[in-house]
Design a protein around this motif. Structure first.
Motif, short mmCIF file in Angstrom:
data_model
loop_
_atom_site.label_atom_id
_atom_site.label_comp_id
_atom_site.label_asym_id
_atom_site.label_seq_id
_atom_site.Cartn_x
_atom_site.Cartn_y
_atom_site.Cartn_z
N THR A 63 -9.30 11.98 -12.73
CA THR A 63 -10.35 12.51 -13.52
C THR A 63 -11.77 12.49 -13.04
OG1 THR A 63 -10.68 10.35 -14.65
CG2 THR A 63 -9.18 12.04 -15.79
N THR A 64 -11.80 11.85 -11.71
CA THR A 64 -13.03 11.84 -10.88
C THR A 64 -13.37 13.10 -10.17
OG1 THR A 64 -11.91 10.85 -8.84
CG2 THR A 64 -12.83 9.39 -10.63
N MET A 65 -12.50 14.20 -10.13
CA MET A 65 -12.68 15.37 -9.49
C MET A 65 -13.92 15.90 -10.14
SD MET A 65 -8.85 16.95 -9.46
CE MET A 65 -8.65 16.87 -11.15
N SER A 66 -14.57 16.77 -9.35
CA SER A 66 -15.70 17.46 -9.48
C SER A 66 -15.19 18.83 -10.29
CB SER A 66 -16.58 17.91 -8.41
OG SER A 66 -17.63 18.70 -8.77
N MET A 67 -16.14 19.03 -11.65
CA MET A 67 -15.60 20.17 -12.55
C MET A 67 -16.79 21.19 -12.55
SD MET A 67 -12.67 19.51 -13.65
CE MET A 67 -12.25 18.55 -12.43
N GLN A 68 -17.73 21.06 -11.42
CA GLN A 68 -18.99 22.06 -11.63
C GLN A 68 -18.61 23.20 -11.40
OE1 GLN A 68 -22.25 20.25 -9.37
NE2 GLN A 68 -22.15 18.39 -10.25
N GLN A 69 -17.71 23.58 -10.64
CA GLN A 69 -17.25 25.15 -10.27
C GLN A 69 -16.06 25.62 -10.65
OE1 GLN A 69 -18.03 23.68 -6.23
NE2 GLN A 69 -19.37 25.56 -5.94
N VAL A 70 -15.55 24.90 -11.60
CA VAL A 70 -14.45 25.47 -12.24
C VAL A 70 -14.54 26.56 -13.30
CG1 VAL A 70 -12.53 24.47 -13.93
CG2 VAL A 70 -13.26 22.99 -11.97
N ARG A 71 -13.86 27.59 -13.35
CA ARG A 71 -13.92 28.61 -14.05
C ARG A 71 -12.89 28.58 -15.17
NH1 ARG A 71 -15.71 33.90 -11.52
NH2 ARG A 71 -17.52 33.27 -10.25
N SER A 72 -11.65 28.13 -14.88
CA SER A 72 -10.51 27.99 -15.99
C SER A 72 -10.09 26.78 -16.06
CB SER A 72 -9.40 29.09 -15.80
OG SER A 72 -9.89 30.28 -16.02
N ALA A 73 -10.12 26.10 -17.19
CA ALA A 73 -9.35 24.82 -17.44
C ALA A 73 -8.32 25.21 -18.60
CB ALA A 73 -10.09 23.85 -17.94
N VAL A 74 -6.91 25.26 -18.06
CA VAL A 74 -5.59 25.18 -18.97
C VAL A 74 -4.94 23.89 -18.75
CG1 VAL A 74 -3.67 26.70 -18.93
CG2 VAL A 74 -5.64 27.62 -18.23
N VAL A 75 -4.80 23.42 -20.12
CA VAL A 75 -4.15 22.20 -20.33
C VAL A 75 -3.13 21.93 -21.07
CG1 VAL A 75 -4.68 19.58 -20.57
CG2 VAL A 75 -6.69 21.10 -19.84
N PHE A 76 -2.02 21.37 -20.46
CA PHE A 76 -0.78 21.49 -21.45
C PHE A 76 -0.79 19.99 -22.06
CE2 PHE A 76 -0.40 24.93 -18.69
CZ PHE A 76 0.49 25.88 -19.52
N PRO A 77 0.13 19.85 -23.12
CA PRO A 77 -0.01 18.58 -24.26
C PRO A 77 0.05 17.24 -23.25
CG PRO A 77 1.27 20.39 -25.15
CD PRO A 77 1.11 20.85 -23.83
N ALA A 78 0.99 17.11 -21.94
CA ALA A 78 1.39 15.94 -21.41
C ALA A 78 0.39 15.52 -20.62
CB ALA A 78 2.58 16.20 -20.74
N ALA A 79 -1.14 16.39 -20.54
CA ALA A 79 -2.04 16.13 -19.52
C ALA A 79 -3.15 16.03 -20.38
CB ALA A 79 -2.00 17.04 -18.45
N ILE A 80 -3.42 16.02 -21.39
CA ILE A 80 -4.60 16.03 -22.12
C ILE A 80 -5.43 14.92 -21.83
CG2 ILE A 80 -3.65 15.04 -24.13
CD1 ILE A 80 -6.49 17.50 -23.79
N ASN A 81 -4.75 13.70 -21.49
CA ASN A 81 -5.62 12.54 -21.20
C ASN A 81 -6.12 12.46 -19.77
OD1 ASN A 81 -2.91 12.28 -20.06
ND2 ASN A 81 -2.77 10.02 -20.14
N LEU A 82 -5.89 13.56 -18.85
CA LEU A 82 -6.58 13.67 -17.69
C LEU A 82 -7.86 14.84 -17.83
CD1 LEU A 82 -3.60 14.38 -14.91
CD2 LEU A 82 -4.77 12.24 -15.44
#
Length: 960
Positions: free
Chosen positions: A600-619
């Motif tokens: 979760t330390t990855m930089s999110m500043q240039q992310v355009r889409s975030a698609v999250v599936f249930p098993a990874a919501i804690n990430l």
């Protein structure tokens, strides 16, 4: 009056940029430039239109900034006018690169194209941020324009606007410098491509021509089936007329191998035979020469003819008096087939032509479509085991020779889904692993995620990539976006299209179609090109799709090469490191607890889409980590425990918000800040109240509500961009205000609503006035309690296709008539039905599904109805409930009907004519005794059973 000190305080509050504003590093830092793609056959083919990045949409936005009312500082317009032709030149150069055979593009061009792609994304992010902040009114509409609060916010806006315009001026100058650097770097390091040796290309279909027929497991039955389809049989006199078969299916199914097997089997029955491959960019002159040489057995020298016309005339003349058999392999374009067809005359001797193609539309236009089928499970096993352990004869019982490998081999074969190319490729990998069970599981888990590189894997990707590179550029980007979904996932069509729209992957409305309707054509094109597999609902409507694991492997490989999507699989993560690319689209599939902190330390500043599936919501990082997020999909993630929607209001760029089945019980009031939001899906959640700020979402085109007594603001009419509104609930008889507001939503295509109240004259009148304003409605559902409402005066839009009206009409309304040519599905409840009403329904030309409830049984009405010849020409499924009598089906009625359910009064159950329903497959009969004796009931049951037994199709019967 505001004191000067107060203004200073307000200004100081703005010194720290609000979330979503232009970051100070912004354009000045610009890029983490991507390095060249890794070598390899598939990698070398990864130069396609995706390298354009955001250039197409960026050019449009630059134009808007120039002509819009953005009050740019002096000189900034001139800088933008410099950017436009520079970016246009880069766009043209990239297009030229994309048109070069991918394996012939030199490495410097690849590096430069990647550099421009990433630059275009960052420029668009900054331009978008500028436009968003300039248009932002802080989400505080005021009912009193002169009150103190409104004045404060107007003052903040003025100060904010000045600061943002000054910032964009600085950033535009930085962009200009960066563009010049990119241009000069390419000129400095440009290598003359013509001087570089290019690797020879190999026809990846050659294996199909030269593999022994005995090695093609299971091909005999398919071969004989196709021969029969062609009308050829060793025991019969050859037919004199011509016949064409078009084998269609996606790459790797074995179309060429099947055609070759048929060719070898029956070519001796013809005077002359020819087999030519077309490919994507055919040289027609070379093709005709090869075909003429094949047919005549002579080499065709250059001096024999220099143009296509001469060769066509030669071919026609040679074939005019001969019985011929020709296979045209690998057709991609119907115009190529039409040209080839000129050379093959219809003659009195008879001919057979087989074509192969990956494109369904091409096969349908050629004629004689033969859909290629995957291998059955047993043949798949035989092919896998024989390639790993020995000959096919030895493993002809489809049994794994090693018990410990049975489970893993079954999992592998399920992923291969009967595709020979996939099975052969995986077999080559497994053969090198020996009989190590763990190694086999490792290969299994890598399918669809990223197979290890080997010659066979690269060759498989190359074969599959032919279909990818045949797609137009707009479809390539849409297909790559599917890589965010897990393997074996059923991908909802509407959800996918709305994501495409939010990411600007769908260009512009055209020919009177909305962006969503254009997206539907894109989706259908991908089906037609055999890139995705359709999933139908009970009404034969495509609602979702599957993507084969091997296609998924290909597009994930290409997505990684083009930095299109970054996928995180817990410990195995495709994510940036100091030497890798920035994240543009993030997909979280699953997680390992001990890796949560580091990932979760990855930089999110240039992310355009975030698609999250249930098993990874804690990430999932906090929402405040994102600066330019356009798509946020958290469907089925348990947000009540694992994640918070705090800071949702700071996602000013957000277009798509998917919160279906996340178990949230409220939305934050700050959602009104999301001025660009297009899709909001909060279905399947215990939300009882919507924030009043929702009416500020003026770009919202799709709103899907929970439908569980959710209170909706009475100002919904402000959402004039809405095209879909689902599960709207009208709760009380005084709700005419909401209905009147609904009439302002004139762009609605889909509306689903329910009434939990009694109907009155005022509400019914408001409903008619509202519905008459909704002229673009295509699908309408109105569900209510046991009430009666006739909607007198409603004029249905002629293009409506689905109409579900679950409340009582006194009789069939006048607005149901044969002019509704597009109506496919009708569900309606009618108190009293007459024969002439049934005849009107029978004349609806496109009606495929009819669910008709009548109240005759409750009202004590007994009538006999007749469905006449030629009635209901398109009907596939029909349910007649509570008719209180019987129905007779005449010869020629309902010619396409497969599924029929109806009720019948025992005393009137004679001469039903069930045998006249020639296409019937299932029949449900509800017997109404009406005082009849048990003996009479049994007699009717016996008669119905006998009718089904003698019916040619022997329909399944359910009688009660």
């Amino acid at each position: 009056m505001i004191h000067t000190h107060a203004l200073v305080v307000l200004y100081s509050c703005l010194a720290r940029p609000p979330p979503g504003s232009i970051d100070s590093s912004g354009i000045n830092k610009l890029l983490l430039i991507a390095h060249a793609p890794s070598p390899g056959a598939a990698a070398s083919r990864s130069m396609d239109a995706v390298v354009m990045g955001a250039l197409s949409s960026l050019m449009v936005k630059l134009g808007k900034v120039l002509v819009g009312e953005y009050n740019l500082q002096k000189g900034v317009k001139g800088e933008i006018m410099f950017l436009q032709p520079e970016l246009e030149s880069m766009q043209g150069a990239l297009q030229e690169i994309a048109n070069v055979p991918p394996d012939q593009v030199d490495n410097q061009d690849k590096i430069w194209a990647s550099e421009v792609r990433e630059l275009s994304y960052d420029i668009e992010d900054s331009i978008d941020t500028f436009m968003v902040r300039c248009n932002d009114d802080n989400g505080e509409p005021s009912d009193g324009p002169h009150d103190m609060k409104a004045f404060i916010y107007r003052t903040i806006d003025l100060l904010t606007s000045y600061r943002i315009r000054r910032k964009i001026a600085t950033d535009i100058r930085g962009i200009k410098r960066r563009l010049i650097e990119v241009r000069e770097r390419r000129q400095t390091y440009k290598i003359d491509g013509a001087a570089v040796a290019k690797p020879a290309t190999v026809d990846s279909r050659l294996w199909a021509h030269y593999t022994k027929v005995t090695e093609l497991v299971g091909i005999d039955d398919t071969r004989d089936e196709l021969i029969k389809f062609l009308g050829e049989d060793d025991d019969e006199v050859p037919m004199k007329e011509g016949k064409i078969a078009s084998i269609v299916g996606f790459g790797g199914l074995g179309k060429t191998a099947l055609a070759n097997a048929v060719y070898a089997k029956i070519k001796a029955q013809f005077d002359c035979c020819g087999f030519v491959s077309v490919s994507q960019n055919p040289d027609m002159k070379k093709l005709f020469k090869a075909l003429l040489s094949d047919l005549t057995g002579n080499d065709i020298k250059e001096e024999y003819g220099l143009d296509d016309k001469w060769l066509i005339d030669e071919l026609r003349g040679f074939l005019e008096e001969k019985r011929y058999f020709i296979i045209i392999d690998d057709i991609w374009d119907i115009s190529v087939w039409k040209t080839i067809r000129f050379a093959m005359p219809d003659n009195k001797c008879g001919y057979r032509i087989i074509t192969t193609t990956r494109v369904l539309d091409v096969a349908e236009q050629v004629g004689g479509v033969y859909q290629m089928k995957p291998l059955c499970p047993d043949n798949s096993k035989i092919l896998l085991y024989s390639r790993i352990f020995g000959s096919a004869d030895k493993y002809s019982n489809a049994k794994c020779p090693d018990e410990q490998l049975v489970e893993v081999s079954d999992k592998i074969l399920k992923k291969c889904a009967g595709v020979p190319l996939a099975i052969l490729t995986i077999a080559s990998l497994l053969a090198s692993k020996g009989k190590n069970k763990l190694d086999w599981f490792e290969v299994c888990n890598s399918i669809g995620v990223g197979l290890e590189n080997s010659f066979d894997v690269e060759n498989m990707r190359k074969i599959l990539s032919f279909s990818y590179y045949d797609l137009p550029s707009y479809l390539r980007k849409c297909l790559l976006y599917l890589s965010v979904f897990p393997e074996d996932d059923e991908i909802d069509k509407d959800r996918l299209i709305r994501m495409w729209i939010a990411e600007d992957l769908i260009g512009y409305e055209k020919q009177g179609k909305s962006l969503f309707e254009v997206g539907e054509t894109y989706f259908n094109e991908l089906i037609n090109k055999s890139m995705i597999q359709p999933v139908y609902d009970d009404y034969e409507v495509v609602i979702s799709c599957h993507i084969h694991d091997m296609i998924l492997d290909l597009i994930r490989y290409l997505s990684s090469e083009q930095n299109f999507v970054s996928i995180l699989y817990g410990i195995d993560v495709d994510r940036p490191s100091p030497s890798k690319k920035v994240i543009r689209r993030l997909c979280l599939h699953n997680s390992k607890e001990d890796h949560v902190t580091s990932e979760t330390t990855m930089s999110m500043q240039q992310v355009r889409s975030a698609v999250v599936f249930p098993a990874a919501i804690n990430l999932m990082p906090e929402l405040r980590s994102f600066n330019v997020l356009r798509v946020l999909d958290l469907q089925s993630c348990y947000l009540a425990e694992a994640y918070s929607l705090k800071y949702l209001g700071s996602l000013f760029h957000l277009r798509y918000l998917g919160l279906m089945n996340t178990r949230i019980n409220h939305l934050p009031e700050e959602i009104g800040n999301l001025k660009l939001l297009q899709t909001l899906d909060i279905s399947m959640n215990p939300i009882l109240w919507l924030p009043t700020s929702i009416v500020q979402l003026r770009h919202l085109t799709c709103l899907i509500l929970p439908g569980n007594h959710t209170n909706l603001t009475s100002r919904i009419g402000r959402l004039t961009a809405l095209e879909e509104l689902s599960l709207l609930e009208v709760k009380d008889s005084g709700s005419t205000g909401i209905i009147e507001e609904l009439g302002n939503l004139t762009r609605l295509r889909v509306l689903t609503m329910s009434w939990t109240t009694e109907m009155n004259d005022s509400l019914e009148k408001s409903m008619v006035e509202c519905l008459n304003k909704l002229r673009k409605i295509q699908r309408l559902g109105i569900f209510t309690a046991d009430v009666e409402c006739n909607l007198v005066g409603w004029v249905l839009p002629p293009h409506i296709s689905k109409l579900e009206l679950c409340y009582w009409f006194s009789t069939l309304p006048d607005w149901i008539n044969p002019s509704l040519g597009h109506l496919r599905l009708l569900q309606i409840h009618v108190r009293k039905l007459w024969q002439e009403d049934l005849e009107i329904l029978g004349r609806l030309p496109g009606l495929c599904y009819l669910y008709l409830w009548v109240d005759h049984e409750n009202l004590g009405i007994t009538r006999r109805f007749t469905v006449g010849a030629c009635s209901f020409p398109s009907l596939v499924e029909c349910k007649f409930w509570e008719f209180g009598g019987s129905t007779e089906f005449r010869q020629g009625a309902m010619p396409r009907l497969k599924d029929l359910t109806f009720s019948v009064l025992v005393q009137d159950a004679t001469d039903l004519g069930l045998g006249n329903l020639q296409s019937l497959q299932t029949l449900g009969v509800s017997l109404i005794s009406g005082g009849a004796s048990q003996e009479e009931v049994e007699q009717v049951k016996a008669a119905v059973r006998h009718a089904m037994e003698v019916h040619p199709s022997h329909p399944a019967l359910d009688m009660y």
